[in-house]
Design a protein around this motif. Structure first.
Motif, mmCIF file in Angstrom:
data_model
loop_
_atom_site.group_PDB
_atom_site.id
_atom_site.type_symbol
_atom_site.label_atom_id
_atom_site.label_comp_id
_atom_site.label_asym_id
_atom_site.label_seq_id
_atom_site.Cartn_x
_atom_site.Cartn_y
_atom_site.Cartn_z
ATOM 1 N N ARG A 77 0.883 -1.153 -0.161
ATOM 2 C CA ARG A 77 -0.171 -0.056 0.024
ATOM 3 C C ARG A 77 0.705 1.314 -0.067
ATOM 4 O O ARG A 77 0.275 2.288 0.469
ATOM 5 C CB ARG A 77 -1.031 -0.004 1.105
ATOM 6 N N SER A 78 2.058 1.238 -0.753
ATOM 7 C CA SER A 78 2.955 2.220 -0.671
ATOM 8 C C SER A 78 2.570 3.077 -2.032
ATOM 9 O O SER A 78 1.648 3.023 -2.667
ATOM 10 C CB SER A 78 4.288 1.765 -0.754
ATOM 11 N N SER A 79 3.408 4.131 -2.285
ATOM 12 C CA SER A 79 3.486 4.905 -3.222
ATOM 13 C C SER A 79 3.868 4.228 -4.584
ATOM 14 O O SER A 79 4.062 5.002 -5.515
ATOM 15 C CB SER A 79 3.911 6.261 -2.998
ATOM 16 N N LYS A 80 4.338 2.929 -4.661
ATOM 17 C CA LYS A 80 4.834 2.245 -5.500
ATOM 18 C C LYS A 80 6.420 3.006 -6.183
ATOM 19 O O LYS A 80 6.547 2.844 -7.289
ATOM 20 C CB LYS A 80 3.894 1.992 -6.841
ATOM 21 N N LEU A 81 7.017 3.661 -5.233
ATOM 22 C CA LEU A 81 8.060 4.290 -5.577
ATOM 23 C C LEU A 81 9.412 3.599 -4.929
ATOM 24 O O LEU A 81 9.203 3.266 -3.754
ATOM 25 C CB LEU A 81 8.298 5.755 -5.221
ATOM 26 N N ILE A 82 10.619 3.628 -5.427
ATOM 27 C CA ILE A 82 11.732 3.490 -4.915
ATOM 28 C C ILE A 82 12.624 4.605 -5.099
ATOM 29 O O ILE A 82 13.169 4.814 -6.304
ATOM 30 C CB ILE A 82 12.527 2.057 -5.548
#
Length: 583
Positions: A77-82
């Protein structure tokens, strides 16, 4: 130490029903003399699965249990960013940023090039003269720090854009919302897919991984923790797992799991809620994402296939941790801030999906969770138990390494150092060669090349395994109802290879249909239930129960998003209990 019990890695790293039963048998057998594990990991999020891979590739015998599904909590459930985190640079947290940039380059270039890719962002400038050199210096430092890590960057360098150049890149921005911008790059990944791939890679190297299994209590011999008592949610059975060391990687549940052992020297974790909106890509024109300042934090507008992901919020959360709910107030906050820069404002009708997650932040004196550190901490509160908490998604591998380092420090045997910097995830090796063969794969299978590219970007060099299902049953080459981006074969593969045990596992994590489809997966649910039910041996009654539960879950989430505050949203979401398999 005993890696690969039985003598070899698990073929293909599959996590299907047969593999689950085999792992259960091994874990049950750890109470026999000489059969205890070297390490038992509790928690199947990104840090727990990362720790499983780290430990097993050092030659240790490893078990990992997860109470729900892999990545069911924060890790999906993150921002889908690395990313390194520009805002941490402004906070002068240079060590954290450098570490995260090193990991970003590693993921993009070596560990998972099939799952992660560069994504461009605009940092809009709103003030003439002083803002550009200040922000430009920060982003230049950001780029320079990524070079100094000694790892391939994996992304292009930043570039200054004029007001006209900014409008060319993002025509839907208001003309008076900025005086120019700076374009820079970070990385993007499907967080849940990465985590599922990570646990499969750990299983390939010999880890025994079982989801839908909770820790009831920890086993003790005097002060020492020597394992855990677990309950298998599939059949209600309980049994003991013995291990030389236990690693607690339970994220926002750290306080609760620590309390099973001791109230001394505990790490304290605060949960911060972040919500994201998903809107169709055609709602506004832009070839790049955006990073916008708010009075509390930053707001990302992130390209996501045929969609935009917009978020996030950063607020304290003291309610149900398994199902954090987005309220109407949260949604309005995001819409209000993104609309400040868009010519055509977004409305509620533009929102396809909403998701909420909790960040596990180390508790501090700050009232605002936005100011708490994203550093991680590893502790050894009692002999035999290691606790890892805090951190951020991008640096999961470092957190896992540090936790395993601490766990192995007291072992009698000499344990090799971590080698996960050079262990690509399944599907990464051979990905570029497979990508170059995509047109030939399309001709050989009769599957359109656009579908082949989609599969390659989700499974890498393992895509032929999904295509083999279609060759065997051409009907599986059809898209799922209401979700044209995903094929029926992917639902079957989720159950046979990726450890999916429920309809919601497939629709919310193995695919992202629950947030990308207008109906949030309602029309796909019956088809998915039929497909995976055949793999998992469901009765008609269980299949119908799975469908009914998923529909109720969607209704509860929609209702919660109409509520004015956290308390009422939480109450609405809790109107649906977690599904329990029929026995």
């Amino acid at each position: 130490m005993n890696s690969f019990p039985g003598g070899s890695p698990r073929a293909g790293g599959a996590l299907g029903p047969a593999e689950r039963e085999a792992s259960l048998a091994v874990l049950r057998g750890t109470t026999d003399p000489g059969k205890e594990l070297d390490i038992l990991i509790v928690g199947g999020g990104i840090v727990g699965t990362g720790a499983a891979l780290d430990a097993v590739t050092r030659g240790l015998s490893v078990g990992i249990v997860e109470a729900n599904d892999w990545a069911a909590g924060t890790s999906s459930r993150s921002s889908k960013l690395i990313h390194g985190g520009l805002r941490y640079l402004e906070m002068l947290d240079f060590a954290l940023v450098k570490e995260a940039l090193h990991e970003r380059g590693l993921i993009l270039s070596a560990l998972a090039p099939h799952l992660a890719r560069p994504v461009p962002f605009l940092y809009p400038l709103t003030k003439p003269f002083l803002e550009r050199p200040y922000v430009g210096a920060g982003i230049a430092l950001y780029d320079a720090m990524s070079i100094s890590t000694g790892q391939r960057r994996g992304v292009p360098f930043h570039k200054h854009l004029s007001r006209r150049g900014t409008l060319r890149a993002a025509p839907s921005l208001k003309d008076d919302a900025f005086v120019g911008s700076i374009r820079y790059y970070d990385g993007q990944v499907d967080d849940a897919k990465y985590c599922a791939n990570l646990i499969r890679t750990a299983a390939y190297y010999g880890a025994h991984a079982v989801n839908q299994m909770s820790v009831v209590s920890f086993l003790r011999e005097g002060e020492r923790v020597v394992g855990a008592k677990v309950v298998n949610h599939e059949d209600g059975s309980t049994f003991n797992i013995k291990a030389k060391q236990v690693i607690n990687a339970t994220g926002v549940w750290t306080d609760e799991t620590q309390a099973m052992v001791t109230d001394r020297g505990q790490l304290k974790v605060r949960a911060s809620k972040g919500i994201h909106l998903v809107v169709p890509r055609d709602r506004f024109q832009s070839t790049v994402g955006l990073i916008l300042r708010t009075e509390k934090s930053v707001l990302f507008v992130i390209p996501w296939g045929r969609h935009w992901i917009i978020g996030t919020t950063d607020t304290d959360w003291h309610l149900d941790k398994a199902h954090p709910a987005a309220s109407s107030k949260d949604i309005d906050y995001i819409l209000e801030h993104v609309n400040k820069v868009l010519k055509r404002p977004l409305t509620r009708e533009d929102v396809e999906g909403v998701y909420a997650g909790l960040r596990p932040l180390l508790a501090g004196e700050n009232d605002s969770t936005a100011k708490l550190s994203r550093e991680h901490v590893v502790a050894h509160p009692v002999p035999g138990l290691v606790v890892v908490a805090g951190g951020k998604w991008t640096t999961y591998r470092v957190m896992a390494k540090d936790a395993v380092d601490e766990a192995t420090r007291s072992m009698d045997e000499r344990v090799p150092p971590s080698c996960t910097e050079s262990i690509p995830l399944l599907g990464a090796s051979g990905f570029k060669a497979a990508w170059n063969k995509r047109n030939r794969m399309a001709e050989e299978t009769g599957v359109h090349v656009a579908r082949i590219e989609h599969l390659l970007n989700r499974y890498g060099s393992m895509a032929p395994e999904v295509l083999a299902l279609i060759t065997e049953n051409p009907e599986l080459g059809e898209p799922l109802p209401g979700a044209d981006d995903y094929l029926a074969a992917e639902a079957v593969y989720a159950a046979t290879h990726e450890g999916a045990r429920h309809v919601q596992d497939v629709l919310t994590r193995r695919t992202r249909i629950s947030i990308e489809a207008w109906d949030r997966g309602v029309s796909a649910a019956p088809v998915v239930a039929k497909l995976i039910g055949e793999v998992l041996g469901w009765s008609d009654a269980q299949r119908e129960g799975e469908i009914k539960h998923y529909l109720a879950r969607v209704d509860a989430e929609r209702l919660s998003q109409e509520q004015p505050d956290d308390e009422s949203a939480d109450a609405a979401r809790l109107g649906v209990e977690d599904i329990v398999p029929l026995r």
